[in-house]
Design a protein around this motif. Structure first.
Motif, mmCIF file in Angstrom:
data_model
loop_
_atom_site.group_PDB
_atom_site.id
_atom_site.type_symbol
_atom_site.label_atom_id
_atom_site.label_comp_id
_atom_site.label_asym_id
_atom_site.label_seq_id
_atom_site.Cartn_x
_atom_site.Cartn_y
_atom_site.Cartn_z
ATOM 1 N N PHE A 51 0.811 -1.209 0.000
ATOM 2 C CA PHE A 51 0.000 0.000 0.000
ATOM 3 C C PHE A 51 0.850 1.266 0.000
ATOM 4 O O PHE A 51 0.654 2.164 -0.820
ATOM 5 C CB PHE A 51 -0.958 0.000 1.199
ATOM 6 C CG PHE A 51 -1.887 1.173 1.216
ATOM 7 C CD1 PHE A 51 -3.082 1.137 0.531
ATOM 8 C CD2 PHE A 51 -1.554 2.326 1.915
ATOM 9 C CE1 PHE A 51 -3.943 2.224 0.531
ATOM 10 C CE2 PHE A 51 -2.402 3.423 1.926
ATOM 11 C CZ PHE A 51 -3.600 3.367 1.229
ATOM 12 N N ARG A 55 1.225 4.172 -2.748
ATOM 13 C CA ARG A 55 0.905 5.571 -2.421
ATOM 14 C C ARG A 55 2.056 6.505 -2.791
ATOM 15 O O ARG A 55 1.845 7.609 -3.288
ATOM 16 C CB ARG A 55 0.574 5.691 -0.938
ATOM 17 C CG ARG A 55 0.107 7.078 -0.574
ATOM 18 C CD ARG A 55 -0.568 7.104 0.773
ATOM 19 N NE ARG A 55 -0.821 8.484 1.128
ATOM 20 C CZ ARG A 55 -0.444 9.030 2.270
ATOM 21 N NH1 ARG A 55 0.166 8.308 3.187
ATOM 22 N NH2 ARG A 55 -0.700 10.286 2.517
ATOM 23 N N GLU A 63 -4.128 8.816 1.664
ATOM 24 C CA GLU A 63 -4.284 7.434 2.104
ATOM 25 C C GLU A 63 -5.747 6.994 1.973
ATOM 26 O O GLU A 63 -6.046 5.915 1.471
ATOM 27 C CB GLU A 63 -3.817 7.309 3.551
ATOM 28 C CG GLU A 63 -3.826 5.908 4.085
ATOM 29 C CD GLU A 63 -3.218 5.812 5.473
ATOM 30 O OE1 GLU A 63 -3.715 4.980 6.247
ATOM 31 O OE2 GLU A 63 -2.268 6.551 5.776
ATOM 32 N N ARG A 64 -6.640 7.850 2.388
ATOM 33 C CA ARG A 64 -8.079 7.535 2.328
ATOM 34 C C ARG A 64 -8.554 7.346 0.892
ATOM 35 O O ARG A 64 -9.296 6.412 0.584
ATOM 36 C CB ARG A 64 -8.861 8.649 3.019
ATOM 37 C CG ARG A 64 -10.335 8.412 3.057
ATOM 38 C CD ARG A 64 -11.013 9.485 3.911
ATOM 39 N NE ARG A 64 -12.438 9.287 3.872
ATOM 40 C CZ ARG A 64 -13.310 10.256 3.638
ATOM 41 N NH1 ARG A 64 -12.900 11.492 3.446
ATOM 42 N NH2 ARG A 64 -14.594 9.998 3.622
ATOM 43 N N SER A 67 -7.142 4.119 -0.622
ATOM 44 C CA SER A 67 -7.838 2.968 -0.051
ATOM 45 C C SER A 67 -9.203 2.783 -0.712
ATOM 46 O O SER A 67 -9.581 1.679 -1.113
ATOM 47 C CB SER A 67 -7.989 3.150 1.461
ATOM 48 O OG SER A 67 -8.700 2.071 2.010
ATOM 49 N N SER A 68 -9.940 3.856 -0.847
ATOM 50 C CA SER A 68 -11.256 3.812 -1.485
ATOM 51 C C SER A 68 -11.148 3.390 -2.951
ATOM 52 O O SER A 68 -11.935 2.575 -3.438
ATOM 53 C CB SER A 68 -11.906 5.196 -1.380
ATOM 54 O OG SER A 68 -13.104 5.237 -2.100
ATOM 55 N N GLN A 71 -10.370 -0.323 -3.187
ATOM 56 C CA GLN A 71 -11.558 -1.129 -2.891
ATOM 57 C C GLN A 71 -12.472 -1.204 -4.106
ATOM 58 O O GLN A 71 -12.989 -2.276 -4.434
ATOM 59 C CB GLN A 71 -12.315 -0.546 -1.694
ATOM 60 C CG GLN A 71 -11.625 -0.776 -0.376
ATOM 61 C CD GLN A 71 -12.329 -0.086 0.773
ATOM 62 O OE1 GLN A 71 -13.294 0.658 0.595
ATOM 63 N NE2 GLN A 71 -11.845 -0.328 1.980
ATOM 64 N N ARG A 81 -6.113 -8.138 -3.670
ATOM 65 C CA ARG A 81 -5.580 -7.673 -2.386
ATOM 66 C C ARG A 81 -5.168 -8.911 -1.611
ATOM 67 O O ARG A 81 -5.985 -9.791 -1.349
ATOM 68 C CB ARG A 81 -6.656 -6.901 -1.620
ATOM 69 C CG ARG A 81 -6.227 -6.394 -0.279
ATOM 70 C CD ARG A 81 -7.407 -5.655 0.390
ATOM 71 N NE ARG A 81 -7.001 -5.039 1.621
ATOM 72 C CZ ARG A 81 -7.063 -5.629 2.810
ATOM 73 N NH1 ARG A 81 -7.516 -6.858 2.929
ATOM 74 N NH2 ARG A 81 -6.679 -4.977 3.899
#
Length: 130
Positions: A51, A55, A63-64, A67-68, A71, A81
């Motif tokens: 991750f 990034r 980060e948010r 992550s979204s 997903q 993943r």
């Protein structure tokens, strides 16, 4: 309904037509071609990444948001993943076969745009001068 889900009133047996308002391919295409989706897919085209490495590679993404994005891409079948048993636990992301094909095509688009950037800049300057 989330941004990536298919509306309940869409007939799944219909032929996809991205120009149709209710086409199920629209949110998938939106996930893959969003600013962060496109960059994450192409970055993962170079191989699996943890991750934080991803990034760093996709400079500027929070980060948010990453992550979204991951997903959504995982849900659409573009990204795998994998949680590695370690202390602390580590997570690696890689492309599925479908994701690799999409990433390859997106990389071609990036190469085209980057290669023609002088023309784009001239067009922007001409436009701005009007």
């Amino acid at each position: 309904m989330t941004a990536t889900s298919v509306p309940d009133d869409v007939d799944p047996t219909l032929e996809p037509d991205v120009f149709s308002r209710d086409c199920a391919s629209r949110p998938v295409l939106q996930n893959a071609t969003s600013r962060w989706g496109l960059l994450a897919l192409v970055a993962l085209g170079d191989g699996e990444l943890r991750f934080n490495a991803l990034r760093r590679r996709v400079d500027g993404v929070s980060e948010r948001m990453l992550s979204s994005t991951l997903q959504s891409l995982e849900r659409d079948g573009f990204v795998n993943r994998t949680v590695l048993q370690a202390i602390p636990p580590r997570v690696e992301y890689s492309l599925t076969d479908l994701g690799a094909e999409v990433a390859d095509r997106l990389a071609g688009l990036i190469e085209l745009v980057e290669g023609r950037l002088p023309e784009v800049r001239k067009a922007q300057d001409d436009y701005d001068a009007r």
